[in-house]
Write an enzyme that holds these catalytic residues in place. Structure first.
Site, PDB file in Angstrom:
ATOM      1  N   HIS A  72      11.037 -82.786 -47.323  1.00 26.90           N
ATOM      2  CA  HIS A  72      11.658 -84.073 -47.036  1.00 26.90           C
ATOM      3  C   HIS A  72      12.880 -84.342 -47.901  1.00 26.90           C
ATOM      4  O   HIS A  72      13.620 -85.291 -47.646  1.00 26.90           O
ATOM      5  CB  HIS A  72      10.637 -85.195 -47.200  1.00 26.90           C
ATOM      6  CG  HIS A  72       9.521 -85.137 -46.203  1.00 26.90           C
ATOM      7  ND1 HIS A  72       9.735 -85.116 -44.850  1.00 26.90           N
ATOM      8  CD2 HIS A  72       8.169 -85.085 -46.368  1.00 26.90           C
ATOM      9  CE1 HIS A  72       8.574 -85.048 -44.214  1.00 26.90           C
ATOM     10  NE2 HIS A  72       7.607 -85.029 -45.107  1.00 26.90           N
ATOM     11  N   ARG A 124       8.342 -77.454 -53.226  1.00 26.68           N
ATOM     12  CA  ARG A 124       7.589 -77.753 -52.004  1.00 26.68           C
ATOM     13  C   ARG A 124       8.381 -77.177 -50.847  1.00 26.68           C
ATOM     14  O   ARG A 124       9.516 -77.595 -50.590  1.00 26.68           O
ATOM     15  CB  ARG A 124       7.363 -79.248 -51.793  1.00 26.68           C
ATOM     16  CG  ARG A 124       6.633 -79.468 -50.447  1.00 26.68           C
ATOM     17  CD  ARG A 124       6.067 -80.835 -50.265  1.00 26.68           C
ATOM     18  NE  ARG A 124       7.073 -81.855 -50.018  1.00 26.68           N
ATOM     19  CZ  ARG A 124       6.794 -83.097 -49.645  1.00 26.68           C
ATOM     20  NH1 ARG A 124       5.528 -83.476 -49.468  1.00 26.68           N
ATOM     21  NH2 ARG A 124       7.744 -83.981 -49.467  1.00 26.68           N
TER      22      ARG A 124
END
Length: 256
Positions: free
Chosen positions: A46, A71
């Site tokens: 994100h 991530r």
């Protein structure tokens, strides 16, 4: 090979404090890492971060003692391996739903015979050391994100995956999955019950439990509940906080 400080912290029985980078840029990552966190996670899911920015940010984090984590955007072996080859000392993988998906993730992080990671630690060997290959399977960290209803239902099977080091809770997606609203730092009873289910499964399996939070107060609460790693905040939030201070100054000037 350079030791993984997170493993050392946990061996001492202490929780780890993690920071989060959503914004691309080596200097912003360096600023975050220099604040004294145990680890800094570069978010390519994100966050607004591509491979080139991720590499520069890993290099920036590496100027400090903070452990560089990434991530990844999805459970894709090629992407996972590129993050590790760039020098990530741990990978957080989103949307793990069952033991098979978790096994595929873990094996992408491990060299044979423990997995199928391809050999080519281009920068990782510079950061980790010349004996990187001999120790990478035991030093690098694997965190599976539990953030779906299916993942929650299968948490005991997921945490039993050989080679998995921990679970990381994505609160917004997990809340959505069980019928609640997205958001951080919620005390909703259903979400807290899900947290407890995951935490107990991790403790029973001997793997670490991490959680994403958005404030110091909530992080402290999660540590008291038994979590091994808490993310206290991210660069974008800290930038917004500074901007609000400037807004307060403008309001004060306007009222004079």
């Amino acid at each position: 090979m350079r030791a993984n400080r997170l493993r050392e912290i946990w061996a001492q029985g202490r929780p780890a404090i993690n920071a989060w980078c959503n914004l691309p840029g080596g200097f912003s990552a360096e600023l975050m890492a220099a604040m004294g966190w145990d680890a800094v996670t570069i978010d390519t899911q994100h966050g607004l971060i591509g491979y080139t920015e991720m590499l520069a940010m890993l290099q920036a984090v590496s100027t400090t003692p903070a452990v560089p984590l990434v991530r990844v955007s999805w459970n894709q072996p090629g992407e996972i391996m590129r993050a590790l080859d760039a020098g990530a000392y741990g990978v957080i993988c989103p949307m793990i739903n069952d033991a098979a998906e978790c096994a595929a993730f873990v094996q992408a992080c491990r060299y044979p015979p423990d997995g199928f990671r391809s050999f080519g630690p281009t920068r990782a060997m510079v950061y980790g050391g010349g004996d990187y290959h001999a120790h990478a399977n035991t030093e690098l960290l694997t965190f599976a994100m539990i953030e779906t209803a299916q993942g929650l239902a299968n948490v005991e099977a997921i945490v039993a995956t050989p080679g998995l080091d921990g679970v990381y809770i994505g609160p917004s997606d997990l809340s959505l999955a069980i019928g609640g609203p997205p958001g951080q730092d919620s005390d909703a009873p259903a979400l807290m019950a899900a947290f407890e289910t995951i935490l107990q499964a991790c403790q029973a399996a001997g793997v670490k439990a991490g959680v994403h939070t958005n404030s110091l107060a909530y992080s402290k609460t999660m540590v008291e509940r038994g979590f091994d790693m808490v993310t206290v905040g991210n660069d974008a939030r800290y930038l917004r906080s500074g901007g609000r201070e400037a807004s307060d100054m403008r309001a004060w000037l306007a009222a004079r």
